[in-house]
Write a protein that holds these residues in place. Structure first.
Motif, mmCIF file in Angstrom:
data_model
loop_
_atom_site.group_PDB
_atom_site.id
_atom_site.type_symbol
_atom_site.label_atom_id
_atom_site.label_comp_id
_atom_site.label_asym_id
_atom_site.label_seq_id
_atom_site.Cartn_x
_atom_site.Cartn_y
_atom_site.Cartn_z
ATOM 1 N N VAL A 1 11.544 41.143 32.582
ATOM 2 C CA VAL A 1 12.294 41.434 33.807
ATOM 3 C C VAL A 1 11.370 41.431 35.008
ATOM 4 O O VAL A 1 11.665 40.817 36.041
ATOM 5 C CB VAL A 1 13.003 42.801 33.705
ATOM 6 C CG1 VAL A 1 13.617 43.184 35.050
ATOM 7 C CG2 VAL A 1 14.083 42.763 32.627
ATOM 8 N N ILE B 1 19.232 47.168 35.800
ATOM 9 C CA ILE B 1 18.702 46.861 34.465
ATOM 10 C C ILE B 1 19.304 47.851 33.479
ATOM 11 O O ILE B 1 19.194 49.066 33.662
ATOM 12 C CB ILE B 1 17.164 46.989 34.429
ATOM 13 C CG1 ILE B 1 16.525 46.194 35.572
ATOM 14 C CG2 ILE B 1 16.618 46.514 33.084
ATOM 15 C CD1 ILE B 1 15.049 46.524 35.797
ATOM 16 N N CYS C 1 17.467 51.440 37.267
ATOM 17 C CA CYS C 1 17.193 51.144 35.868
ATOM 18 C C CYS C 1 17.726 52.251 34.958
ATOM 19 O O CYS C 1 17.506 53.436 35.206
ATOM 20 C CB CYS C 1 15.688 50.980 35.649
ATOM 21 S SG CYS C 1 15.219 50.429 33.984
ATOM 22 N N TYR D 1 20.221 42.578 34.891
ATOM 23 C CA TYR D 1 19.471 42.211 33.695
ATOM 24 C C TYR D 1 20.044 43.046 32.560
ATOM 25 O O TYR D 1 20.091 44.276 32.640
ATOM 26 C CB TYR D 1 17.982 42.499 33.871
ATOM 27 C CG TYR D 1 17.295 41.568 34.853
ATOM 28 C CD1 TYR D 1 16.757 40.357 34.426
ATOM 29 C CD2 TYR D 1 17.204 41.902 36.202
ATOM 30 C CE1 TYR D 1 16.142 39.501 35.328
ATOM 31 C CE2 TYR D 1 16.588 41.056 37.112
ATOM 32 C CZ TYR D 1 16.058 39.853 36.666
ATOM 33 O OH TYR D 1 15.454 39.003 37.566
ATOM 34 N N PHE E 1 17.543 39.884 28.760
ATOM 35 C CA PHE E 1 16.128 40.224 28.634
ATOM 36 C C PHE E 1 15.917 40.979 27.333
ATOM 37 O O PHE E 1 16.845 41.546 26.761
ATOM 38 C CB PHE E 1 15.657 41.055 29.829
ATOM 39 C CG PHE E 1 16.042 42.521 29.766
ATOM 40 C CD1 PHE E 1 15.158 43.475 29.289
ATOM 41 C CD2 PHE E 1 17.299 42.942 30.191
ATOM 42 C CE1 PHE E 1 15.506 44.828 29.239
ATOM 43 C CE2 PHE E 1 17.653 44.284 30.149
ATOM 44 C CZ PHE E 1 16.758 45.230 29.665
#
Length: 249
Positions: free
Chosen positions: A237, A195, A38, A212, A231
């Motif tokens: 998510v 992400i 992330c 995402y 998102f």
């Protein structure tokens, strides 16, 4: 049980050597079906922490470096290094300012679900370690491993940056090459959910199994034909991610 995996740019041929290049990451000894990487600035936080600090504490010349980067004259790594040298504030002031940056509260749920199901969650950021750590500590999230650029304080002078995870082959010239970092961890990008929201997330988004994306990354994926799920919050998510693997509760 967990193994300690020592990450070092020195032992990876694509990563540049750095005296501050060793970082320890704790991951399960037997990886599950996938892992989650992330981004931080603009993804976990609601605004870019480094940008906010530069706007508040840096000499105005930081904008000149920003414009050179936007014109493609310099890499994001060089831009950030030059900008950080223009910060005029002590460490305590910067850490307090960073800690007050608002976050997407969905990161709390995402961390909890990943921990519950033994899924590695790692923050991979082209931002700055101490700013990230200040935010995570404020919200009780310090257990999440972080890979990022390193802020260095030398006596009473301004800070500087170290880049233990830079790569000469980085497509976007980032201080932290996210693709190289994933390879260094031994994490298969074909089994990685990513992400993110910005330019430093582009390369890894072309190789991750699932992406995402929001904001600038979403726009870039549309232009490049890169598959992704849009998102707005990390709560979205988390719900979609764990429903897909059949373990969202």
């Amino acid at each position: 049980m967990v193994n300690q995996v020592v990450l070092s740019a020195i032992c990876h041929p694509q990563l540049e050597k750095s005296a501050a290049s060793v970082h320890t990451l704790r991951i399960p000894s037997e990886l599950p079906a996938f892992q989650v990487l992330c981004d931080f600035d603009g993804t976990i936080t609601k605004t870019d922490v480094t940008d906010a600090i530069l706007e508040t504490f840096a000499l105005p010349a930081f904008r000149d470096w920003e414009r050179r980067w936007e014109r493609g004259e310099i890499t994001s790594r060089e831009c950030l290094a030059r900008q950080v040298e223009l910060i005029r504030a002590d460490r305590a002031t910067l850490m307090q300012f960073a800690a007050d940056i608002p976050i997407d509260e969905g990161i709390v749920t995402l961390q909890q679900r990943c921990a519950q199901h033994g899924i590695p969650l790692v923050i991979v950021s082209d931002g700055i370690d101490q700013f990230i750590e200040a935010v995570l500590h404020r919200h009780g999230l310090s257990s999440i491993p972080v890979v990022s650029n390193r802020l260095v304080w030398d006596g009473n002078g301004p800070p500087s940056l170290g880049f233990p995870y830079a790569s000469l082959d980085c497509m976007v010239g980032a201080g932290t090459c996210k693709c190289a970092v994933a390879n260094l961890f031994g994490l298969s990008l074909r089994e990685t959910t990513y992400i993110g929201d910005g330019r430093s997330d582009r390369c890894i988004s072309t190789m991750a199994q699932k992406v995402y994306a929001k904001a600038g990354l979403r726009e870039w994926c549309d232009l490049q034909g890169v598959a992704y799920e849009p998102f707005e919050t990390l709560t979205d998510v988390t719900e979609r991610l764990f429903r897909k693997v059949g373990c969202f509760a």
